[in-house]
Structures are given as C-alpha cells and as structure tokens.
Design a protein around this motif. Structure first.
Motif, PDB file in Angstrom:
ATOM      1  N   LYS A 135       0.796  -1.208   0.074  1.00 55.43           N
ATOM      2  CA  LYS A 135       0.159  -0.068   0.133  1.00 55.43           C
ATOM      3  C   LYS A 135       0.947   1.100   0.165  1.00 55.43           C
TER       4      LYS A 135
ATOM      5  N   ASN B  90     -10.067  -3.688  -3.006  1.00 53.90           N
ATOM      6  CA  ASN B  90      -9.403  -2.692  -3.467  1.00 53.90           C
ATOM      7  C   ASN B  90     -10.359  -1.337  -3.575  1.00 53.90           C
TER       8      ASN B  90
ATOM      9  N   ASN C   7      -1.941  -4.355  -6.993  1.00 56.36           N
ATOM     10  CA  ASN C   7      -3.017  -3.473  -5.836  1.00 56.36           C
ATOM     11  C   ASN C   7      -2.633  -4.520  -4.918  1.00 56.36           C
TER      12      ASN C   7
END
Length: 1483
Positions: A336, A952, A1177
């Motif tokens: 992240k 997400n 992601n």
C-alpha cells in the motif's frame, strides 16, 4: 544503554535504519545486541545440554584432525576477542577513555568462545558425532556478524575511512574464524570407540548422521535411491536402532509395570491387615474400591519423557504457525505504501520463507518423535502380552480365546501406535484455536464470533455424518461376508454346478447380495459427498459470514486487503484443529477400551513356578495332593499319593474323564495346588495328548532348540518310526510344516512330538496317551522301541497314560484313576488278583480291544472337556485373513523368480490400467468429472478474486461501494463452489460404483464360464482373494483415493494459476520446481511401496507365532524353553519394525522435501509481488501470497495420494487379469438348439473318441468306439487311473474331445450349447456336495418343480421321514457343505436331485468308501425301479452292484479292454474275471 555506550553512540536511530534505502544499524546496537545474542543463547543452552550429555554417554571419540582444527580455531577466537579487550586497556593507558561497552563485549564474547571450545572437547569425550547446539551457535554468530561486516565495508568506502585499525582487523579475523567453525561444524566426527556401528553389518545411518542431516532426514536418501533403482528386499533394510529394539524397550515397560503391580499389592495388603471388619470398611469407604495396577501410568513413565520432547517441538511449531499471517499483513501494508523502501519487501519475503521452512523442520521432528514413541509402544505392548501369555494360569486362559488374545496384540497395540501420532492434538488443537481467535479478534473485532458460530455448527453435522457412515459400514461388511462365504462355496463346488448346469441360479444369488452391497455403498458415497462439501465449503462459509457481519454491523468498518486475506489465512489455520479434535477424541475413546483390555489381560493370575519342588531327592512323588483347574472350581484331583521309583515305568489307566491328563498337568505344575506337595527331580520331557507342532521345518520341531547330533537324531527317528514318513515328505526332514502341523497326518504329528521328547534327553518322561493317534502296528513298534522295558528309555522314569490294554502286562506299576482319585495301584498281576476297578476296566476294554483304534480315538475326543489346556487348540480364528500360504510354496515361487520363470509384479503401474479403470467408469463420465472439478476450482478462484476486487474498493476512496452487491456476488460464487463440490463428488461416486459393478460382473461372469481345468490348477484362495481383497479395494479404497487425488491436484493447479495471473513472471520458476517435485515423488513412491510390502509380509509371522505359542504353552514350559520363545518373538517383532521404521522416515523425508518446494513457491510469490509492486494492488498481493501459503499441504497430500492411487489401481489390474481368462464353450447355441424332448431314446455312441485333461498332457482315453442302446445299463470298471471318471466328464463336456465325437440320439454333443447338453443328463456324483441354503434350494435352485414333486422325490429317496420330522420341512437350512446332515443323508439328497430331473441318461459315480452299505443298497434299489427305461452308466467300485447289468465295459489304460455281458466276461477269464475273483464273487 546510555551508561554502556556513552552519549556519542546512540542505541537506535530510526532514520538511519528503517526509513532509508540503504539501512545500517548503529554501532552501539551492533556491539550490544548483535554480539550478545549468540552468547546468551549458548550460556542458556549450556546447562541443560551438559546435564543431557552426562546422562547419555556414548563412549569417547579419538582426537581427529577435524577436532584439533576446531579446538585451535576456538582458542584463536578467544585470543582475537581478548586482543580487542587489551587494545581497549592500551587505549586507556594512552589516555583515550572508551565507552564501557568496549570492555564488556570482548570479555563476554571471549568467555563464550572458551565455553564453545570446552564444549567441543566435552562432546568428544561423551561420543557426540555432530552437535546441534554448537551448530546453532555458530550459525547465529555468523548471522549477527553479517551486519557489522557490511557496515565496516561501507565505512571503509566512505570519506571518513577507517580510524580504528585494530578493531577492524580483529573483526575480520573473527568473522573468518566463525565462518570456518560453521563450515567445520557441518562435518561429522568418527563414531565413538567400541560402538555398535563397527560390528553391525548394516547399521542405520541415523546414529552417525550429522545435525543437518538429521534435521532434513538427508540420511534416508540412500535408501530412497536404492528403492528407486531396484525393488528393496529384506536384506537391504537397516538394523533397528538399539534404543528401539525389543531388548531395551520391553524390559523398560515391564519394570514400570512391576512397580505399579507392587503398589496395588501393597494397598491390598494394607486393606487386609486390619483386625476388625469395621476398620476395613472405614478405610475402603475413604478410597473408592480396591486400587488396580494402572497400565497407563507405567506406559507414561516408560515412554512419556521421550514423547514430551516431541510435544515441545509441537508447541514451537504451533507458535511459529501464526507468524506468517502477521508477515502477510505487513507485506500487504508494504504494497500500500508506495514510498516504502524496497528492502522491506525483500526482508518480508525471506522472513516468510524462513519461518515456513523452520516450521517444516520442527513439525517433522515432532512427527518423528511421535511415530518412534508409537513404534516403541507397540513393541513394548506386544512383548509384555507375549511374556504374560506364557505364564498365565489355565483359569485366566479360559476367559479369552486365542483369537481374542491375538487381537490384543494386533488390533489394540496398533491403536496405541495410531493414537500417539495425534495425541498432542489434544492440547495443541485448543491452543491453536485460541491463538487464531485472538488474532482474528484483533483484526475484525467481535464479528469473528459469527464465523466461529458457523464452524461450531458444522461439528455436529460432521459428527452425524460420521455416525451414519459407520452404521452403513457395518451393514456393508455383513453383505460382503455373506458374498465371500457364498463365493467360497461356489468355487469349492464349481464342478457340481457345472455338471448340473446350475451356474445361472448361483450367479443371480451372488449378484443379489452384490446389489445390496452396492446400494449401501451408494448411500455411503452420498454421505461422503455431503461431508466433502462441508469440509470444502466450511472455510468459505466462515469467511462469508464474518465479512458480511463485519461490513454490515458498522458503517465505518471497511474491509481492506490486509484484513480480508490475513483473516482468510487465519481461518485456514483454524480449519485443521477443528476437524482433528473429534477424530482425536474418538481415537482416545478406542484406545481407552484397548487399554482396559490389555490391563485386564496383564493383571491375570500367573502360574506358581515354585509349585513343583525340584530340590527333593526322590524322583517323582505326590503327597496328599489336591488340585483344581481354577480357584473357584471344585477340585479335579484329590487325595493323590504317588511315588514313582527311579527308572520305572508307570501306566495310568481309567475311564474317559477320570483325571488321567489332569494328573500329568499337576505334575507339570499347570494346575492350582490346594494342598499337599509335589516333587520331581531332574528335567522333564512331556508329550501332550494332542501333539503340538510348530510352523517350522520338521527337524527344528524335533530338535526343539537343542544342538543337532546326527547319530542321536537318526536313532530317534528310527525309534519313532518316522524314517518311512520322511521319504514321502517333499523335502525330507527339511520340509516346512504348516501352521498347526497342517501337512502332517495325526499319527505323524504324534510321533514327531514323541521324537522331540526322546531327543531332549530328560530324567522324567510324562507321556499323555501318545499311542492313541497312531495305527495299531505302529503303536506296538513305538512301545517296544521307545517306552517299553526294552525301549530306548529303559533307564528313565516314565509315566504313561494309555488306553492300550495290550501293553499293560509289560509295565512296572499301574495306577487306576476313578473320578479324580487313585483307586488302586500295583503291578498287573497284583491288580488282577484284587478283582477291583482295574479288573472291571479290563473286562470293558477287552471287548473293544479288537477295534482298538476306534475306541482309542473316541476316548481321546471325549477327554477334551477335562483338559482345558488343549481346549484352546480348537480356535483357529487367526488375525490374518489371507489364506495361509505354505512356506514351501513361497520358497518355490522365490526359486522361480530367481530362475526367471515368473516375473515379480512390476513396480511401475501401466497407464493402460488407468485407462481400463476410466473405461469402466465411462470415458465421457470421466471427462465430465474432471470438468466439474475444474469448474469447482474456477468458482473458488472467482470468489477470491472478487474478494480482492472488493478489498480494493477501500483503497480507491476509503468509502464503501454498494456492500450488498459485493456480499451477494461473493456468496453466490461461494455457494456455486459448494454445489459444484457436491456435484463432482456425487458424479465421482456414481462413476466409481458403476465401475465396481462392471468389474465385479465381468469377473464373476468369467469365473462361471471358466473351464474346469482352471480350477484344478489354481488354488481357490487366490481366486477368493480377487473377490474379497481386490474387490474391496475397488469398492472402497480406490474411490476415496481418486477423490483426494483429484481434489489436491486441482487445488495445486489453481494455486499456480492464481499466482501466475497476478505475477506472470512466476511462470519461469514453475518448470524447475515441478521438475524437482516429480523427481522427489518418483523416488518416494517407489521406495515407500516396497517398504509397505515388506512390512505387511513381516507382520503375519508375529501373529501366527503368537497363536502357536498360546496353544503350546504347556509344552514350552515343560521343556523350559520359555526364554528362547520370548527371544524368538522379540526377533520377529524387531524384524517387522525394521521395515516399519524406514517407512515412517520415508514420509518425513518426503515431507521436508515437498514442503521445501511449497516454501519456495511462497518465497517467489512474495518476491515477485515485491518486484512488481508498482503495478499491483494490495488485493492481488494478498490473493497470490495467501494461495501460496496453502499450497504446501496440497503438494504433500498429492504425493501421498499418487502413491496410494498407484498401489490401489493394481487391484483393477488383478481383477481384469482374472476376468479375461480363457472361457469354455457357450452355454446355449441358438441355431443348434436341440428339440425340447431330446434325448427321447437315450442312445449313446462314442466314435473313435480321444480326450486329454489339458494341453500338453497324455491322452486319458484313446480312440474309444462303442455304442449303447437306449435303456441299457452299463457298468464301467477298471483299475485306478484307467479313465473311468474321465468317461463321465466327457459326456458332460467338462473335458473337450481331442479327437472323434460323441453322439446322443443322433446329435453331436460338441455342437450344442453346454447348458442344453448338461441339463439333459443326470449325474449322482461321488462326493455329495451341498450348498448353504434351504434344502429346497439344494434340490431345485431354479424352482421349476412344485412342492408335490419335490416331496415325491424325497419319498423315493427315503428322506421324507427325516425331512418331515424337521420343524422347517423343505426350508431346512443346510449349513456350509451340508455339515448338519450325515454323509449318507447327503448322498440321498443327491439321489433326490437325480429323481427330480429324471432325464433319459443317468450317470452314477459310485462313492468309494464314504457310504455305509445300507444307504448304498437304498440307492441301488431306487435306481433299478425308478430309472428302468433310462440309459444308466455306473462307475463301479463294488462289483456286486453291476453283476446284473446289461453289459460291462472294462477299461485299461484308456482303451477298451473288454465289453460284454457279465456272464460272458466271467467265462472269458480276462481282467473282469480277475477282479471278480479278488472281490470274492467267483471261485
């Protein structure tokens, strides 16, 4: 820290360490924490380790080059550290003040190096070849020194350069030396002096393996390679480690058990020593009941400490399990943060790999400890039971059959062994559950409870399914037993079925049972599919409820990747303990039952070995003896007073059941003595009433542990009339005797038993009726040569129990027993004069002396009840269900392998067999099943990808997007997966059951169509084995294996797909990993299959030897061979454990290697995620890594399943092989079908007819030509082997013509169907065969006839009286083989069958001798009246039956010698006349 390092050196600087791309640790941290860490470890480990070494001394090792170098390096290290210290002092003198840390650290490290050097030498003196403690120490030291190593180089490169030259130099010296020590530590020292390794021909490499080799089980690799190259044999196995062998393990347990028993005994005494009964009551009420010796406590004391080490490993492993989910959450956090330094990611990836690898090593060490404990438990329990069974009293022996005691050894000991592997789960499962819940709570808060609730609800669901499955299994076992019993009868009576053309009826009976069996199997399979669904969907359902509750409870709860995937991995951890707990508990319940059974058996009373006084001077005396078989029974013998002078022969006579055998048992000390004294001087030899023969070669049975002495041995054989018998036996005295002496006749067994007594030269001989089982002339020979006044034993004291009156005049003294007392005693003449009981006995017996043989055997049967010691030999319930293969046959087969005539079963299973199975399932269905499995995994992947998309959302805008859609789709995908799982399991089950039905049908069909010659040459056991063992595997073992295999295969596949799709570069690594995987798997599968085979081959001898010992315990004790037999049993157990042990290790070896591959997958998945961090992601990272964490389990199981699949699929091959044997002609040929009333006349013609039994054998009938008119009665006679029976077999086409033809009423019988032919002929066979079932079924299996007709037939065959007296009438149950009817009645049933069928042609194969004259006359007269107008062929053994026949056919060597009317033949004075003369029919 400030005090130690001073103010210039800070302990921790965050900007220098964590938040930079080139991190470095401050000097103070390096000098304190990094330097002290290994030291602290070594000092902490040192004390317990020294204590351990003191206790386990293995002898010292000679000083070697390796050892010298290690020691020198250790001392140099100490000098290097102190050089630092003196450097600091020197600087102090120079006036530079250094921080205290510069004094402390070199001092501490230097002291530690001295300690390490001391340990190197101390280990050498205690015989340690490779040290784990020191290896870890050097490894930690090198690990901690890497940081300063790097930072010093960075410093040297920087502008400042090196200021502290001394410490710079000493550090690199230090680093080089600890590196060298670490490398040296990987090598092994030589084994200690005088250790077993030098003397053992094939020692187990584990004892000499180094630390690394032990941890990774590298030492097993040699065996794996050997097993892969060529099949392993018993000689390739390593010897058992001393510490696992019976000689160490069993005494250990027995010592503890004796302590326990002594305690219980003391308690009993304490309770029994008080004066007044009140006191006792008060005492007893405090303590509940009398204290029993606890077997569990002795087991724990003997094996607990070793097991605890394993438990320690388990605890460690449980804790480490929870590290990876935490690392995963850090990894997702890392992805992240876009600005985080990359080295974090690499560090996390390697940490994940390292913890996973550590977990693997620790887990397998734990398993190794548990399995070895289990193995020792089994050895110890078997040893204890065996030793006990040799000294247990007869009363105790009566409480359990041989089969039950053998079960204690096989089933109950096995249960303990299985339990030890799971026992740790009892505390570990709750611990894991608590830890997992704790971490989940931290992650998701109270929402976790929803998920847990689902899990708990699933437990009773699974339990209910398990209960139901068990009930079905019991039901299915009953059907299976019924089917095997029926098959056994069918195969035993196959010839009769063929002669009567009854195959269809019996085939339908088998298929009927089989159908019921398959119905139960189908139900079980449906339940199985349900439970598979529950097991697969559980983690998903839990996740779904938890996440749904989490996001709906509170608006602020956002499900992000970290929460979702960490929770998923925790749920996966939770799944295992939750499923294991019920299993462990049921396993414990079973083991506790076993424990009680074993404890009861080991607490039985033992025989008093001091009962018989061996010190007295008199030879054999009994004074006022009163004896009983069990304490609570009335005495069997009272007032016995006996005195047998040295060297005399005493006969004991009396009626059946008067206590003759009991007297012998009392003298042996086998009975409980209530009063009186017995003394016997010198050694004893004993011949029991029922000979006890071991499963060994004949010579060993006679030597019985004594050394072989040729002349003495030969004279023993001569005296016992055994020499002629040896010439008949295939291997002479080296012939292997089967269990219970199966391949010897009763007389031979008795004589072997006598020869054993003779060879074991003793002072006193106790002979319990040894002459009853042998023929009269042999009995005389033995009495004269061995027992009598002129026999071999003439100087010895002999006590002979006998029924043979003819020998009594030659004995010195006679004792007459009446109802357990001695009624008279004296010499033959004296007793005759007294005219008492003895004279009466003689009068009774002299009538019978003419039929001496019969009388004696009857007597000997009835005496049984009085002699419980032998009552055991009736139980034949052996544990092994394989038919007993005679050792001689095994030898023969081995010899064949050696000469290359037979090929042993190949280890590689052909792909063709898999294709055969797929064909049986149905090729389309097979594809459909694979498709369903694919869909199911696709759904699972879909659900998880959806989850990663969902997580997400949180990253995008930190708010929630349409929660209900997200939850709804996730739920839908998950449910789809559940339904598909169920669907695939259902379809698979249906496919498998279809395959099982097809394979069984084909096998059954083929066996009914197989020609008779096949059954004559194939042992029935082998065919039955196909129907029982192999069909069982196809029914039950194969489907579950296929299910597991497909499951693990597809889940491994889906893992790869997920990782590759999220990080495509991963595809590069797949090829090498897959290669290693397949490579390891091939080695394992080959070796483990061989080991399993060796283990099962060496298991049955333990049990057969044990049941043999139980039946012969009195003989073993009498000869004092107790210890030898205990040793023999230990040897057999060790032999079995020798192949079991490598089997355990092979699983560990495999586990470590396969899990290493799994750990590599985790490493690469994490690494590539870190590398591709920019365009990944967090959801995808979580997805691919959490999948990777799961893969290890699947890979491991897949190898096991492949191996099981390969061993189980062999059953298909074996069934297939027997479904494709050559068949006989078709049962019906439509175009050649004869008319329904054929044969109307019954004319039979043979024209130039020849026949042989099998290809390549001589002709049995040569060119017969004869013609018989309808209604003629033909007698067929001839010497044995002239071809009489073959003629009948030819009429029925059980033998097909080799030339020529037979026509009946103008129809050539070789052109019509077999059933058309056989159903039109009738035979009354020689041996009457009946099948279990009603009498009605035995007469008319197709139910063609009415009850009236059946009764009519019974009336004509003189059975109606017998049948109408039975309550069940025609439904009278015949037991297997018709055992509940007499032989004569069975013969009459066969006659009734013939009367029912009433065809134009009757063949009568006369019974040789089994039948009494009365029945024979009945049959003959019935045939004369009822079959007047039929053509009758009689194969005659008694010529008087055929004297009034139309013509007589005399066969000689397969040709017609004479064929004419009886009168003409007699006048010809040829062969027939000679036979009639022998039979006394003519002068």
């Amino acid at each position: 820290m400030e005090h130690l390092c001073g103010s210039e050196l800070p302990f921790w600087v965050a900007n220098e360490t964590l938040h930079t791309d080139s991190p470095d640790l401050p000097v103070c941290f390096q000098l304190s924490v990094l330097s002290w860490l290994p030291c602290v470890y070594l000092w902490l480990a040192c004390l317990p380790y020294l204590f351990y070494l003191q206790r386990n001394n293995k002898g010292y090792i000679m000083m070697s080059m390796l050892n010298r170098v290690k020691t020198v390096f250790g001392l140099v290290l100490w000098i290097v550290c102190w050089a630092d210290l003196f450097g600091t002092f020197h600087e102090l003198q120079q006036g530079k003040t250094q921080a205290p840390i510069y004094f402390v650290t070199p001092l501490v490290v230097g002291m530690t190096m001295l300690l390490a050097t001391f340990l190197i030498q101390f280990e050498r003196l205690k015989g340690v070849q490779s040290s784990g403690v020191l290896f870890i120490f050097w490894f930690l030291s090198v690990l901690c020194a890497i940081v300063p190593f790097r930072s010093k180089i960075i410093l040297a490169k920087s502008e400042i350069g090196i200021t502290d030259k001394l410490r710079f130099t000493t550090f690199y010296f230090y680093f080089a030396l600890i590196g060298a020590e670490l490398i040296l530590c990987c090598f092994n020292e030589k084994p200690p002096l005088f250790s077993d390794v030098d003397t053992d021909p094939n020692p187990c490499p584990q004892t000499t393996a180094g630390f690394l080799s032990t941890v990774t089980f590298w030492w097993f690799t040699r065996m794996a390679i050997k097993g892969y190259k060529n099949p392993l044999e018993a000689k390739d196995l390593w010897s058992l480690n001393k510490r696992d062998s019976s000689e160490q393990v069993v005494p250990k347990l027995l010592r503890e058990w004796e302590v326990e028993q002594a305690k219980a005994h003391r308690f009993k005494c304490a309770a029994g020593c008080f004066s007044s009964p009140e006191e006792v009551e008060v005492l007893l009420s405090k303590k509940k009941g009398p204290k029993k010796a606890s077997f569990l406590r002795s087991l724990i004391k003997a094996f607990g400490p070793y097991f605890l080490i394993g438990s320690g490993f388990k605890l460690l492993q449980d804790l480490i399990t929870f590290v990876n989910p935490q690392l995963l959450s850090l990894l997702i956090l890392f992805t992240k943060q876009k600005e985080a330094p990359t080295w974090w990611g690499y560090a996390l990836a390697f940490l994940m790999f390292f913890t996973a690898f550590l977990q693997t090593l620790i887990l397998h060490q734990h398993f190794q400890y548990c399995f070895v404990t289990g193995m020792r438990l089994r050895t110890a329990i078997i040893g204890a039971i065996y030793r006990k069974s040799l000294v247990i009293t007869n009363a105790a022996k009566r409480t359990s059959t041989v089969g039950e005691i053998v079960n204690l050894m096989s089933v109950d000991a096995q249960r303990f062994m299985d339990l030890t592997t799971f026992l740790n789960m009892l505390w570990s499962a709750p611990l894991q559950i608590m830890l997992a819940l704790y971490f989940l709570w931290q992650n998701l808060g109270p929402s976790v409870l929803a998920g847990v609730a689902v899990m708990i609800l699933l437990i009773p669901f699974n339990a209910a399914i398990a209960m139901k499955t068990r009930a079905y299994q019991v039901e299915q076992m009953q059907y299976k037993d019924a089917r095997i019993k029926l098959m056994n009868e069918i195969l035993n009576g196959i010839k009769v079925l063929k002669l009567y053309a009854w195959e269809n009826s019996f085939k339908n009976k088998v298929l009927e049972i089989r159908q019921k069996e398959l119905n139960v199997l189908r139900k079980t399979a449906y339940l199985g599919a349900l439970s598979t669904m529950a097991w697969t969907s559980a983690p998903f359902l839990v996740a779904l409820t938890t996440f749904a509750v989490y996001v709906t409870v509170d608006k602020n709860n956002i499900l992000d990747a970290e929460k979702a995937f960490v929770s998923l991995s925790l749920f996966n951890i939770l799944r295992f303990p939750l499923n294991m707990l019920p299993q462990v508990i049921s396993s414990i319940v079973q083991a506790s039952v076993s424990l009680k059974r074993i404890q009861d058996f080991l607490s039985h009373d033992e025989l008093d070995l001091e009962l018989v006084d061996r010190t007295n001077t008199a030879t054999v005396t009994v004074v006022n003896g009163k004896f009983t078989w069990a304490r609570q029974d009335p005495p069997a013998l009272h007032n016995i007073n006996l005195m047998v002078p040295q060297g005399s022969l005493l006969a004991v006579v009396g009626h059946v059941g008067c206590g003759k055998s009991s007297l012998i048992s009392a003298l042996l000390g086998e009975m409980e003595k209530q009063e009186g004294d017995i003394s016997i001087r010198g050694s004893v030899a004993y011949v029991p009433q029922q000979a006890w023969i071991q499963n060994a070669i004949l010579r060993d049975n006679i030597l019985f542990g004594k050394a072989y002495n040729e002349p003495k041995y030969r004279s023993c054989l001569e005296a016992c009339a055994l020499t002629p018998d040896l010439e008949v036996l295939p291997g002479g005295d080296m012939t292997e005797i089967g269990e219970k002496g199966i391949n010897l006749s009763g007389g031979q067994r008795q004589r072997v038993s006598l020869a054993r007594a003779l060879y074991n030269e003793a002072d006193v001989y106790l002979l319990d009726d040894p002459l009853s089982a042998v023929d009269a002339h042999v009995a005389k020979h033995i009495f004269d040569q061995v027992i009598g006044p002129e026999g071999v034993l003439k100087g010895k004291t002999r006590i002979l129990v006998t029924h043979g009156i003819s020998f009594l005049p030659q004995v010195d003294n006679i004792v007459v027993m009446v109802e357990g007392r001695v009624s008279e005693m004296g010499s033959y003449q004296e007793l005759l004069k007294q005219n008492g009981a003895f004279a009466e006995f003689l009068r009774n017996y002299s009538l019978e002396d003419i039929i001496e043989e019969d009388g004696a055997t009857v007597a000997f049967d009835e005496e049984e009840e009085d002699f419980p010691d032998d009552a055991l030999s009736n139980h034949t319930d052996m544990v092994d269900n394989e038919p007993v293969v005679n050792e001689a046959k095994r030898q023969f087969i081995r010899y064949f392998y050696a000469s290359g005539a037979l090929s042993p079963p190949s280890s590689q299973v052909k792909a063709k067999v898999f294709w055969e199975y797929a064909k049986a399932v149905g090729p389309l269905l097979s594809l459909f099943i694979a498709f369903l499995y694919g869909c199911q995994n696709a759904a699972a992947i879909g659900a998880n990808i959806w989850l990663s998309q969902w997580t997400n959302d949180a990253v995008g805008n930190g708010t929630k997007v349409d929660v209900s859609t997200r939850v709804g789709v996730y739920a839908a995908l998950g449910l789809a997966q559940g339904i598909l799982v169920m669907g695939s399991s259902f379809t698979l089950a249906i496919g498998n059951i279809g395959a099982a039905r097809k394979l069984h049908c084909a096998l059954l069909d083929n066996k009914f169509h197989t020609p008779q010659s096949f059954f004559d040459t194939t042992p029935i056991g082998r065919v039955i084995n196909r129907f029982s063992k192999d069909i069982y595997v196809i029914d039950e073992a194969l489907p579950s294996t296929v299910l597991m295999f497909l499951g693990t295969f597809f889940s491994s596949l889906s893992t790869m797909i997920v990782i590759v799709s999220s990080t495509p570069i991963f595809a590069v690594v797949i090829a090498p990993l897959a290669f290693i995987y397949v490579f390891v798997q091939r080695f394992y599968v080959a070796t483990s299959r061989q080991l399993k085979r060796l283990e099962s081959v060496s298991r049955s001898p333990i049990y057969s030897h044990f049941s043999e010992t139980l039946t012969g315990s009195s003989v073993i004790r009498a000869y004092g061979r107790h210890n030898a037999f205990v040793l023999l049993n230990d040897m057999k157990v060790d032999e079995n454990q020798k192949s079991y042990y490598p089997g355990i290790v092979s699983n560990r070896w495999l586990g470590v290697r396969i899990e290493f591959i799994g750990n590599c997958i985790v490493l690469f998945a994490a690494l590539f995620a870190v590398i591709g961090k920019a365009h990944l992601n967090p959801g995808l990272v979580g997805l691919s890594v959490s999948y990777a964490l799961l893969v290890t389990m699947s890979l491991n199981w897949m190898v096991r399943m492949t191996s099981d699949l390969e061993s189980n699929i062999v059953a298909v091959e074996r069934v297939k092989e027997y479904s494709e044997t050559k068949t006989e002609a078709p049962w019906e040929v439509e175009e050649k079908k004869p008319s329904p009333d054929w044969p109307s006349h019954g004319n039979v013609e043979f024209s130039d007819y020849s026949v042989r039994y099998r290809e390549g054998l001589e002709l049995v009938l040569k060119n017969l030509t004869l013609s018989v008119k309808g209604g003629e009665k033909i007698g067929i006679v001839g010497r044995t082997g002239a071809g009489k029976s073959s003629m009948t077999l030819c009429l029925f086409r059980l033998l097909e013509a080799a030339g020529g033809e037979i026509t009946i009423d103008g129809v050539n019988i070789s052109e019509i169907g077999l059933h058309d032919l056989r159903s039109k002929l009738t035979i009354i066979p020689q041996e009457p065969v009946l099948f279990s079932g009603s009498l009605r079924m035995n007469l008319d299996p197709f139910e063609k006839y009415s009850d009236g007709e059946v009764w009519k037939a019974l009336e004509l065959s003189h059975l109606n009286k017998f049948v109408s007296n039975q309550p069940a009438k025609l439904e009278l149950e015949c037991s297997e083989g018709g055992e509940n009817l007499s032989v004569g009645q069975r013969q009459l049933v066969c006659l009734a069958r013939a009367l029912l069928r009433k065809t134009r042609i009757l063949i009568l194969d006369e019974a040789t001798a089994a039948i009494d004259l009365e029945t024979d006359d009945l049959i003959q007269s019935t045939i004369r009246t009822q079959f007047e107008d039929c053509t009758v062929f009689t194969i005659a053994h008694r010529l008087n039956t055929i004297m009034d026949y139309t013509r007589v056919l005399v066969l000689d060597k397969g040709k017609i010698a004479e064929f004419d009317t009886p009168t003409n033949l007699l006048s010809k004075k040829g062969i027939f006349y000679g036979m009639a003369k022998d039979a006394g029919l003519t002068q």
